[in-house]
Design a protein around this motif. Structure first.
Motif, short mmCIF file in Angstrom:
data_model
loop_
_atom_site.label_atom_id
_atom_site.label_comp_id
_atom_site.label_asym_id
_atom_site.label_seq_id
_atom_site.Cartn_x
_atom_site.Cartn_y
_atom_site.Cartn_z
N TYR A 26 0.60 -1.24 -0.03
CA TYR A 26 -0.04 0.03 0.08
C TYR A 26 0.88 1.21 -0.02
N VAL A 27 2.07 1.06 0.11
CA VAL A 27 3.10 2.41 0.48
C VAL A 27 2.91 3.08 -0.99
N PRO A 28 3.09 2.87 -1.94
CA PRO A 28 3.07 3.83 -3.18
C PRO A 28 1.53 4.48 -3.34
N TRP A 29 0.65 3.76 -2.99
CA TRP A 29 -0.62 4.44 -3.00
C TRP A 29 -1.01 5.28 -1.80
N LEU A 30 -0.29 5.04 -0.80
CA LEU A 30 -0.15 6.12 0.28
C LEU A 30 0.46 7.26 -0.03
N ILE A 31 1.48 7.10 -0.69
CA ILE A 31 2.57 8.44 -1.22
C ILE A 31 1.67 9.21 -2.10
N ALA A 32 0.93 8.45 -2.91
CA ALA A 32 -0.09 9.13 -3.66
C ALA A 32 -0.91 10.06 -3.23
N PRO A 85 1.60 15.56 11.21
CA PRO A 85 2.09 16.71 10.27
C PRO A 85 1.86 16.28 8.69
N MET A 86 1.85 17.39 8.05
CA MET A 86 1.90 16.98 6.59
C MET A 86 3.10 16.74 6.26
N PRO A 87 3.04 15.45 5.13
CA PRO A 87 4.29 14.90 4.93
C PRO A 87 4.88 15.62 3.32
N ASP A 88 5.92 15.75 3.39
CA ASP A 88 6.54 15.99 2.00
C ASP A 88 6.60 14.58 1.09
N ALA A 89 5.61 14.68 0.30
CA ALA A 89 5.55 13.27 -0.42
C ALA A 89 6.72 13.02 -1.04
N VAL A 90 7.44 14.06 -1.68
CA VAL A 90 8.55 13.60 -2.58
C VAL A 90 9.65 13.11 -1.83
N LYS A 91 9.85 13.74 -0.53
CA LYS A 91 10.97 13.08 0.24
C LYS A 91 10.69 11.54 1.05
N LEU A 92 9.38 11.58 1.03
CA LEU A 92 9.02 10.13 1.53
C LEU A 92 9.09 9.00 0.38
N ASN A 93 8.68 9.51 -0.83
CA ASN A 93 8.68 8.68 -1.93
C ASN A 93 10.41 8.51 -2.17
N TRP A 121 12.84 8.15 -0.02
CA TRP A 121 12.98 7.39 0.97
C TRP A 121 12.54 5.99 0.73
N TRP A 122 11.20 5.96 0.27
CA TRP A 122 10.84 4.56 -0.02
C TRP A 122 11.74 3.90 -1.23
N GLN A 123 12.02 4.83 -2.29
CA GLN A 123 12.71 4.08 -3.41
C GLN A 123 14.22 3.65 -2.93
N GLN A 124 14.60 4.28 -1.84
CA GLN A 124 15.74 3.67 -1.42
C GLN A 124 15.82 2.69 -0.40
N ASN A 125 14.69 2.47 0.23
CA ASN A 125 14.61 1.36 1.21
C ASN A 125 13.42 0.30 1.05
N HIS A 126 12.75 0.38 -0.10
CA HIS A 126 11.53 -0.46 -0.26
C HIS A 126 12.03 -2.12 -0.18
N GLN A 127 13.23 -2.16 -0.44
CA GLN A 127 13.87 -3.62 -0.56
C GLN A 127 13.62 -4.16 0.96
N ASP A 128 13.65 -3.19 1.79
CA ASP A 128 13.69 -3.81 3.36
C ASP A 128 12.21 -4.38 3.74
N PHE A 129 11.41 -4.22 2.77
CA PHE A 129 9.84 -4.42 3.22
C PHE A 129 9.25 -5.49 2.36
N ALA A 130 9.38 -6.96 2.64
CA ALA A 130 8.99 -8.00 1.92
C ALA A 130 7.49 -7.86 1.79
N LEU A 131 6.88 -8.06 0.66
CA LEU A 131 5.42 -7.94 0.36
C LEU A 131 4.57 -9.08 0.91
N ASP A 132 5.21 -10.13 1.31
CA ASP A 132 4.76 -11.17 1.90
C ASP A 132 4.75 -11.21 3.70
N THR A 133 5.21 -10.01 4.26
CA THR A 133 5.33 -9.66 5.52
C THR A 133 4.44 -8.63 5.93
N LYS A 134 3.67 -8.55 7.22
CA LYS A 134 3.16 -7.44 7.69
C LYS A 134 4.08 -6.78 8.66
#
Length: 143
Positions: free
Chosen positions: A13-19, A63-71, A73-86
């Protein structure tokens, strides 16, 4: 839907949340949902945009997030979040992690940790997050 995405712990859900962060009405809640999954603290990481009303004088729960900064961060760290893990606050959901959070997390996160704990361990009693600190400490010592 935004709250449910955060509570689910599902990193898909993270990419959708960033949007959703580009929408003033939903941005703050999407930022907190992002944090519930990833553990990324928007304020501590200075990911608040320099736009008017981002730090409104009217007290907002998140707080209101900065979507660009969070995106970024996500692009640099998404590999640490396996899709089959909660995940919850950046770590895989486990009884040990939830017990740890019951003693140290912010109140709203402690309440969610107590609920997650009951879902993972059916039949267990709910941790008394609304009780006095001395009662909570006694319950923590029993965990």
């Amino acid at each position: 839907m935004i709250e449910i995405a955060g509570w689910s712990g599902n990193p898909a859900y993270v990419p959708w949340l960033i949007a959703q962060m580009s929408d003033e009405a939903n941005g703050r809640l999407a930022g907190e949902a992002f944090r519930l999954i990833t553990g990324f603290d928007i304020e501590a990481n200075d990911a608040i945009p320099g736009i008017p009303n981002a730090r409104s004088s009217k007290k907002q729960p998140y707080p209101m997030p900065d979507a660009v900064k969070l995106n970024t961060w996500w692009q640099q760290n998404h590999q640490d979040f396996a899709l089959d893990t909660k995940f919850f606050l950046g770590r895989p959901l486990s009884i040990e992690w939830l017990n740890h959070l019951l003693g140290l997390a912010e109140q709203s996160h402690r309440e969610l940790a107590a609920l997650h704990r009951m879902l993972i361990q059916p039949g267990s009693s709910r941790f008394p997050t609304q009780a006095s600190s001395s009662i909570q400490l006694r319950h923590l010592q029993k965990l």
